[in-house]
Design an enzyme around this catalytic site. Sequence first.
Site, PDB file in Angstrom:
ATOM      1  N   TRP A  75     -12.404  -5.921  -1.431  1.00  0.00           N
ATOM      2  CA  TRP A  75     -10.909  -6.096  -1.294  1.00  0.00           C
ATOM      3  C   TRP A  75     -10.644  -7.339  -1.833  1.00  0.00           C
ATOM      4  O   TRP A  75      -9.599  -7.812  -2.754  1.00  0.00           O
ATOM      5  CB  TRP A  75     -10.559  -5.771   0.172  1.00  0.00           C
ATOM      6  N   ASP A  83      -6.349  -2.229  -2.954  1.00  0.00           N
ATOM      7  CA  ASP A  83      -5.357  -1.233  -3.672  1.00  0.00           C
ATOM      8  C   ASP A  83      -5.244  -1.401  -4.939  1.00  0.00           C
ATOM      9  O   ASP A  83      -4.777  -0.553  -5.935  1.00  0.00           O
ATOM     10  CB  ASP A  83      -4.028  -0.754  -2.860  1.00  0.00           C
ATOM     11  N   ASP A 114       0.714  -1.233   0.083  1.00  0.00           N
ATOM     12  CA  ASP A 114       0.077   0.064  -0.070  1.00  0.00           C
ATOM     13  C   ASP A 114       0.700   1.352   0.026  1.00  0.00           C
ATOM     14  O   ASP A 114       0.640   2.208  -0.734  1.00  0.00           O
ATOM     15  CB  ASP A 114      -0.992   0.076   1.383  1.00  0.00           C
ATOM     16  N   GLU A 150      -2.341   9.110  -1.110  1.00  0.00           N
ATOM     17  CA  GLU A 150      -3.447   8.234  -0.324  1.00  0.00           C
ATOM     18  C   GLU A 150      -4.769   8.806  -0.557  1.00  0.00           C
ATOM     19  O   GLU A 150      -5.721   8.212  -0.832  1.00  0.00           O
ATOM     20  CB  GLU A 150      -2.936   7.758   0.973  1.00  0.00           C
ATOM     21  N   ARG A 178       5.639   4.220   5.965  1.00  0.00           N
ATOM     22  CA  ARG A 178       4.964   4.257   7.290  1.00  0.00           C
ATOM     23  C   ARG A 178       4.962   2.880   8.091  1.00  0.00           C
ATOM     24  O   ARG A 178       5.440   1.823   7.222  1.00  0.00           O
ATOM     25  CB  ARG A 178       3.746   4.971   7.356  1.00  0.00           C
ATOM     26  N   HIS A 189       0.989   6.200  -2.316  1.00  0.00           N
ATOM     27  CA  HIS A 189      -0.306   4.962  -2.548  1.00  0.00           C
ATOM     28  C   HIS A 189      -0.484   4.964  -4.022  1.00  0.00           C
ATOM     29  O   HIS A 189      -0.397   6.110  -4.683  1.00  0.00           O
ATOM     30  CB  HIS A 189      -1.276   5.741  -1.733  1.00  0.00           C
ATOM     31  N   GLU A 191       3.287   0.071   7.647  1.00  0.00           N
ATOM     32  CA  GLU A 191       2.487  -0.578   7.196  1.00  0.00           C
ATOM     33  C   GLU A 191       2.871  -1.389   6.153  1.00  0.00           C
ATOM     34  O   GLU A 191       3.284  -2.505   6.241  1.00  0.00           O
ATOM     35  CB  GLU A 191       1.224   0.226   6.899  1.00  0.00           C
TER      36      GLU A 191
HETATM   37  C1  BGC Z   1      -3.979   1.110   3.663  1.00  0.00           C
HETATM   38  C2  BGC Z   1      -4.751   1.038   2.594  1.00  0.00           C
HETATM   39  C3  BGC Z   1      -5.734  -0.019   2.545  1.00  0.00           C
HETATM   40  C4  BGC Z   1      -6.787   0.477   3.647  1.00  0.00           C
HETATM   41  C5  BGC Z   1      -7.932  -0.513   3.684  1.00  0.00           C
HETATM   42  C6  BGC Z   1      -4.911   1.402   4.931  1.00  0.00           C
HETATM   43  O1  BGC Z   1      -4.276   1.804   5.921  1.00  0.00           O
HETATM   44  O2  BGC Z   1      -2.868   1.996   3.404  1.00  0.00           O
HETATM   45  O3  BGC Z   1      -4.193   1.266   1.400  1.00  0.00           O
HETATM   46  O4  BGC Z   1      -6.563  -0.549   1.394  1.00  0.00           O
HETATM   47  O5  BGC Z   1      -5.978   0.671   4.891  1.00  0.00           O
HETATM   48  O6  BGC Z   1      -8.571  -0.145   4.680  1.00  0.00           O
END
Ligand code: BGC
Length: 818
Positions: free
Chosen positions: A555, A503, A490, A772, A494, A788, A496
């Site tokens: 998703w 995405d 994503d 994002e 950060r 993003h 994550e």
């Molecule tokens: C991510 C996204 C993801 C989303 C879904 C985010 O924290 O960065 O790209 O699809 O959460 O909830």
Amino acid sequence: MKKSILISLLALLMMGCQVSGGSSLKVEETTVEMRKNPEGVAVSAPRFSWQLVTDKQDVMQTAYQIEVADSEKGLQAGSGLVWNSGRVESGQSVLVKYAGASLESGQKYWWRVTVWTNTGDKAQSSIQYWSMALLDSSDWKAGWIGLNDSTNLKLDGERTILPARYLRKEFDLPSQPKRAVLYVSGVGSSVCYMNGERIGNDVFGPLPTWYDASVSYLTYDVTPLLKSGTNTIGVALGNGRYLSMRANGMVGFGLPRLMAQLNIEYDNGETVSVASDDSWKVTNCGPITANNEFDGEWYDARLELGKWAESGYDDSGWKPAERMEAPKGKLVAQLSPSLKVMEEIKPISVKSVGDGRYIVDMGQNMVGIQQVKLRGKKDKPITMRFAEVLKDNGTELYLDNLRSALVTDIYTPAADGEFVWEPLFVYHGFRFMEISGLDYEPAADDFIGKVVYDEMATNGTFETSEELINRIHKNAYWGIRGNYRGMPTDCPQRDERLGWLGDRTTGAYGESFIFGNALMYKKWLVDIEESMNENGSISVVSPRYWTIFHDDVTWPAAYFYVADMLYRQFGDDSSIKERYPSMKRWVNHMTETKMKDYILVKDEYGDWCMPPESPELIHSEDPARKTNGEVLSTTVFYSILQLMEKFAQMNGLPADAEEYAALAIKVKDAYNKKFFNTETAQYDNNTVTANLLSLRLGLVPDGYEDKVFANVVEKTEKDCKGHVSAGVLGIQHLMRGLTEYGGLELAYKIVTNDTYPSWGYMIKKGATTIWELWNGDTANPAMNSRNHVMLLGDLLIWFYEDLAGIKMLPLPSGSSRF
Ligand code: BGC
């Protein structure tokens, strides 16, 4: 179109059908399982592809012949072939399946292809090769080793801090071998050396997987690195994704570990193996005292180990390697190429910003490794921190949007003087680097930004007379490659950096016009399958380092859409075939548990990241702007049923196909009954996303298409003043939808807007990647990554298919709306 745009250059070399250049017919771009001369192929019948190159026009292949032998000489002599396809009258040049004698584990094979054309020409490729992976578990003599000591695993809150492990083994060879192949899996992340030389140029290998299901190993032919006498293999072992970056909330698998086996063959046919076991030595007292992909790498040059990966090194202070428990997952040959340094860039400026700090500006939000050449003072740490943007004062890094990621590399010199350094096990997503601890101002020349992502070809370039469009494409290009880390992530900066499915649902397709991303996505589909649970739920993050089973539709849709993309864009149907049973399991699970009266009632994220009503919000709270979750899940589920109908047919399962088709009709009927207003031709609360998804995914009753479309246009023009109102779901269909139903002008306006919300607005605000959030400059920092790719939606598809006019012919099994 009011303003005509000129596409001045476009190169697209996809699949195997390119015919161009050169003075006579040549056969080039020869691949086995989509890789050039690959080592460690794990499929029993590998597939061959090639391209014809000629300066003539309208050249078509009419026949081919493939020959395969287990020695190069044998192939040249045409003797001892393990497969001779004979002359096959066929135009196929993509993924032609091997059909010879059964291929042996670990064996190297040579091959070539001869082609004939409609112009009467004939050409033969040069000789190519591949090697087979270790196919049976009995081929492995090696054991998992490491340092089974977690006493030096420290925690800083949730952050894990663990020094790198270094492992070494000396061994004697009576003579130079004929062939030596190293099979190695150092998880999470490893770098291997033979006699002091780095083996290969993989970065962070092997690729991350759901280690409870599978663990990848890499295959290297190391013959030229070996010599008669004493040889030494060394492995530096980092945490990667095996030891989790966070102690809680993120799945980890334990301490890093290594399995390595060097198979050596001599001319006389004798074979011998050097395998990881407790005769190896290990230390964790080397210079890398911490390595965490979120937090950075600490390097203490005072702890450097010297020539530890060379023979004759005194390792008496090292410990015997310890046996480690094998990861739960099966050991498999890595399916897709590793990450590599794919490009190097230089900073555009270095500025002194006070308090002994300097800010290095790469001029581009990039992802990878910063190499530094600096002068340091003994014992005085030099600290490097990374950020995508600066604070308004221009002198400090803006770090709020990185959440808990510390993104800090620290180098401590062992002596006064110059050093060159780069981290081995971590990467950063950054445009700016702040450096402190120097007593002089460094120069731009002291830095090299190494852009790191999965090795793959850049197949598409795109340039028009409209500068803004070019810039958007460029930002997309940087954002996409920066978010490939053995999986599509994503974000790269950060805490994550995960494979979020939603995405990429349509994004993967757009990306395939620029990058040869087939193997990376094929591997990701395996990750998704391996991350599923027993009842058929798909984790919306896969590999599921965050394990999230929402049982939503939008998703998980990526699993189906990406498999379809691989077939349509690359001709590869293997995912559709191999993943079909788990796809079916998910569809069954959803119909049984989340379908009520043919409406899919579960949704989690809505039309994620649509432009909100006020600038600081991340998500809209206005019911009039938001699209009903049932609308999203039911329309997308309907599209999945259509795909499943096609996949079932491709798998020779007509009864399944019929079942999906019948269910799709019921879903469509129920959906229209519940959400379609025949008077107004509006779906539910008339958002652009609701109308557009219904239209493009084929749910609108016959005869109403133009009226529904008129609502899309009216809403966009009147309420949104010609701007996007969609989030991640609606944007997947906006540009194509507008274009298909006669709204090309509006599509063009949207792509050339530079007022909020638009891609152009991001650029006006200094973006060099895609944000994002549409309001990434003003929103709450908890979620405003500047890199993003999900908001690209179907924009790249539109660039290549609709602007440039490069589009696959509809396949017999149906063209794509997805
Ligand atoms: C991510 C996204 C993801 C989303 C879904 C985010 O924290 O960065 O790209 O699809 O959460 O909830």
